[in-house]
Design an enzyme around this catalytic site. Structure first.
Site, short mmCIF file in Angstrom:
data_model
loop_
_atom_site.label_atom_id
_atom_site.label_comp_id
_atom_site.label_asym_id
_atom_site.label_seq_id
_atom_site.Cartn_x
_atom_site.Cartn_y
_atom_site.Cartn_z
N ASP A 16 -3.45 -44.28 55.69
CA ASP A 16 -3.47 -45.56 54.94
C ASP A 16 -3.67 -46.82 55.36
O ASP A 16 -4.62 -47.45 55.22
CB ASP A 16 -2.33 -45.39 54.06
CG ASP A 16 -1.96 -44.07 53.44
OD1 ASP A 16 -2.66 -43.26 53.59
OD2 ASP A 16 -0.80 -43.88 52.72
N GLU A 40 9.23 -37.54 58.83
CA GLU A 40 7.86 -37.97 58.51
C GLU A 40 6.97 -38.28 59.53
O GLU A 40 6.02 -37.73 59.96
CB GLU A 40 7.88 -38.91 57.36
CG GLU A 40 6.66 -39.10 56.54
CD GLU A 40 6.50 -40.00 55.30
OE1 GLU A 40 7.48 -40.40 55.19
OE2 GLU A 40 5.59 -40.13 54.84
C1 9WN Z 1 -0.54 -42.06 49.27
C2 9WN Z 1 1.90 -37.46 51.21
C3 9WN Z 1 1.29 -38.51 51.55
C4 9WN Z 1 0.13 -38.26 52.72
C5 9WN Z 1 -0.56 -39.30 53.32
C6 9WN Z 1 0.44 -40.49 53.59
C7 9WN Z 1 1.16 -40.90 52.29
C8 9WN Z 1 0.72 -41.81 50.15
C9 9WN Z 1 1.87 -42.73 50.07
O1 9WN Z 1 1.94 -39.72 51.77
O2 9WN Z 1 0.34 -41.41 51.32
O3 9WN Z 1 -1.30 -41.06 49.19
O4 9WN Z 1 2.18 -43.14 48.84
O5 9WN Z 1 2.03 -43.45 50.74
O6 9WN Z 1 -0.04 -41.58 53.97
O7 9WN Z 1 -1.38 -39.04 54.46
O8 9WN Z 1 -0.74 -37.48 52.26
O9 9WN Z 1 2.66 -37.19 52.12
#
Ligand code: 9WN
Length: 536
Positions: free
Chosen positions: A261, A497
């Site tokens: 992101d 994480e």
């Molecule tokens: C938006 C779920 C996801 C991962 C992504 C990570 C984070 C989400 C967020 O969490 O993104 O999709 O709300 O920040 O960046 O890689 O799939 O673990």
């Protein structure tokens, strides 16, 4: 390095018996500034019985230390990163990983984490399926199949499939913000996001199949046959709707599609996006209820994420319209390298089920040519993200630049350049204390932040991808070092994480599913000579 990893493999029970004892941990314990962590497990948040076992194992290891024992390769820079876990400690952490995966399972799929991400995420499920397949092949197949039940008619696999059972305000932006039903291609009655994530699924399906026990091989093959057309449709969507100019590379229209992101890889472009006053309805960030604001994307970036969402929603998720108008239109080397790696997996899957592998080899060849022709910037000796809106190659030195290691046909000089960078002080500093691999951003860059999300911390999924890529090119020393570091991070901080590369501390969510899954895969694959030899 050889001794270093040898110690781990010995401890994991696959090396010759004579090398198993005594266990070599002297250098790391001596160097580790807070080795008391090795005998305390509160921070790991393990079940009490499991924690007791880990503590016993760790203390046992410490007791076996002898300063006379050979130590790890002095050129290694993991600092505290010894791999010499007692077999019991390794097995106990594997059991703890399994417990995390089981606890986060919700019916037919697994949540990335209970509180922060209480729905099904696309690439998370692929990583989770790979990890789960070691102990529950059927559950792993179900994980991927469940995700693909929400595939859009265009072939797009949405980044999030919302779980009606999760509390409505558990995650923001949820189904009400996305309104996927605006698109005629979205599945009816299954709210999803309106964007995608990296297409790692064909590769994950192949790995899941490879791990199936012999008595399930027929069921697994039948599953592959069912999945194949859906996986092909996913890849076709990216090759067409996301590449209208036919350059051979798929574009992403939202940083969330990259999975990384707020990576600095697209800072220059993303940071320019101005959110017009009044463009966003008032909202409350739910992520900050569950994680420290210092770990998460900034408010300014979050507003930009939501603004892009709004534009895509207002275009009813019409791909042609979005690609023509989105202020964010990026070609990400990692996303496309994963696409390529999955095409090679599809060619193997095709061979297994009696379909034609050739179109997949040809597709991989096209991506290969475009990666090198369009994203390799020889002046910088680096793959760069390409901002299609401004036609700029982004210079930031981030982990996405290493993604093309997943291309088995990457020319040797390029492989050598990537490895040089991975071993440079930017990603593997030579300092005295503990050090962990692989930070997601150049540690010497001005914007490097060891704690904030994708702007520096180590994530186990990018480590897993690099581990695969390095092995594809015979760089087993560095690949082993990445596994070593990943194991040490988990032993030290649990299934967090992400991790601070400077001190190994854990950040973001705890009991994070893909950390548990990919830890499992790296450890068990490293134990299995068959899997190691079989890396495609
Ligand atoms: C938006 C779920 C996801 C991962 C992504 C990570 C984070 C989400 C967020 O969490 O993104 O999709 O709300 O920040 O960046 O890689 O799939 O673990």
């Amino acid at each position: 390095m050889a001794q270093f990893v040898g110690a781990y493999l010995a401890a994991s029970g696959k090396a010759p018996m004579h090398s198993r004892s005594p266990i070599c941990v002297s250098r790391s314990l001596k160097d580790c500034p807070d080795n008391s962590l090795l005998s305390r497990t509160d921070h790991l948040q393990l079940p009490r019985s499991v924690a007791a076992e880990v503590d016993k194992g760790a203390v046992g290891d410490t007791g076996a230390v002898s300063q006379d024992q050979p130590t790890s390769d002095p050129s290694s820079h993991l600092g505290s990163g010894d791999l010499a876990m007692a077999p019991r400690t390794a097995d106990t952490l594997l059991a703890a990983a399994r417990e995390v995966l089981d606890a986060n399972r919700s019916g037919r799929y697994t949540r990335p984490s209970q509180a922060l991400y209480p729905h099904q995420w696309s690439w998370d499920s692929a990583f989770i399926a790979v990890g789960r397949s070691w102990h529950d092949a059927e559950g792993a197949r179900l994980e991927l199949e469940t995700l693909f039940e929400a595939q859009w008619e265009t072939g797009m696999v949405p980044s999030i499939v919302f779980d009606a059972a999760a509390p409505p305000d558990a995650y923001f932006p949820g189904p009400d913000a996305w309104q996927s039903e605006r698109s005629p291609s979205a599945p009816r009655g299954r709210p999803t996001s309106g964007i995608t994530q990296p297409p790692i699924h064909a590769r994950a399906a192949l790995e899941v199949h490879r791990h199936a026990p012999p008595d399930q091989s027929a069921a697994s093959l039948a599953w592959l046959e069912r999945m194949y057309p859906r996986l092909v449709a996913q890849q076709r969507y990216l090759a067409t709707a996301r590449d209208p100019r036919g350059i051979g590379l798929a574009t992403i229209v939202h940083p969330w599609e990259s999975g990384l992101d707020d990576s600095p890889a697209w800072d220059r472009d993303f940071g320019r996006i101005e959110v017009p006053g009044g463009a966003l309805a008032p909202y409350q960030r739910r992520d900050l209820d569950h994680a420290s604001p210092a770990d998460r994307p900034t408010d300014a970036d979050y507003a930009r994420f939501l603004y892009l969402l709004t534009l895509e929603r207002d275009a009813n998720y019409d791909d042609a319209r979005i690609v023509a108008t989105s202020p964010f239109l990026m070609v990400d080397p990692l996303f496309n390298a994963i696409r390529l790696w999955s095409e090679h997996a599809l060619s193997e899957i095709a061979g297994l089920i009696g379909a034609d592998p050739e179109p997949h080899r040809a597709a991989a060849g096209r991506i290969h040519d475009a990666l090198i022709g369009e994203l390799w910037v020889s002046r910088r000796q680096r793959f760069c993200a390409w901002d299609l809106r401004r036609d700029q190659r982004e210079p930031e030195d981030t982990v996405v630049s290493f993604g093309p290691l997943l291309d088995p046909d990457l020319p040797r000089p390029i492989v050598a350049a990537i490895c040089r960078e991975l071993e440079s002080p930017s990603f593997r500093p030579r300092r005295g204390g503990p050090h962990y691999l692989v930070p997601t951003f150049d540690e010497r860059a001005a914007g490097f932040d060891p704690e904030r999300y994708w702007r520096g911390p180590i994530w186990l999924n990018t480590n897993w991808l690099l581990w695969h890529g390095l092995r594809l090119h015979g760089r087993s020393g560095l690949a082993d070092e990445i596994v070593a570091s990943s194991v040490e991070l988990v032993r030290r901080s649990g299934f967090r994480e992400y991790f601070d590369p400077l001190d190994g501390s854990g950040h973001g969510s705890d009991r994070f599913s893909w950390s548990a899954a990919l830890f499992t895969d790296m450890v068990l694959a490293s134990r299995s000579p068959l899997t190691m030899a079989n890396n495609g």
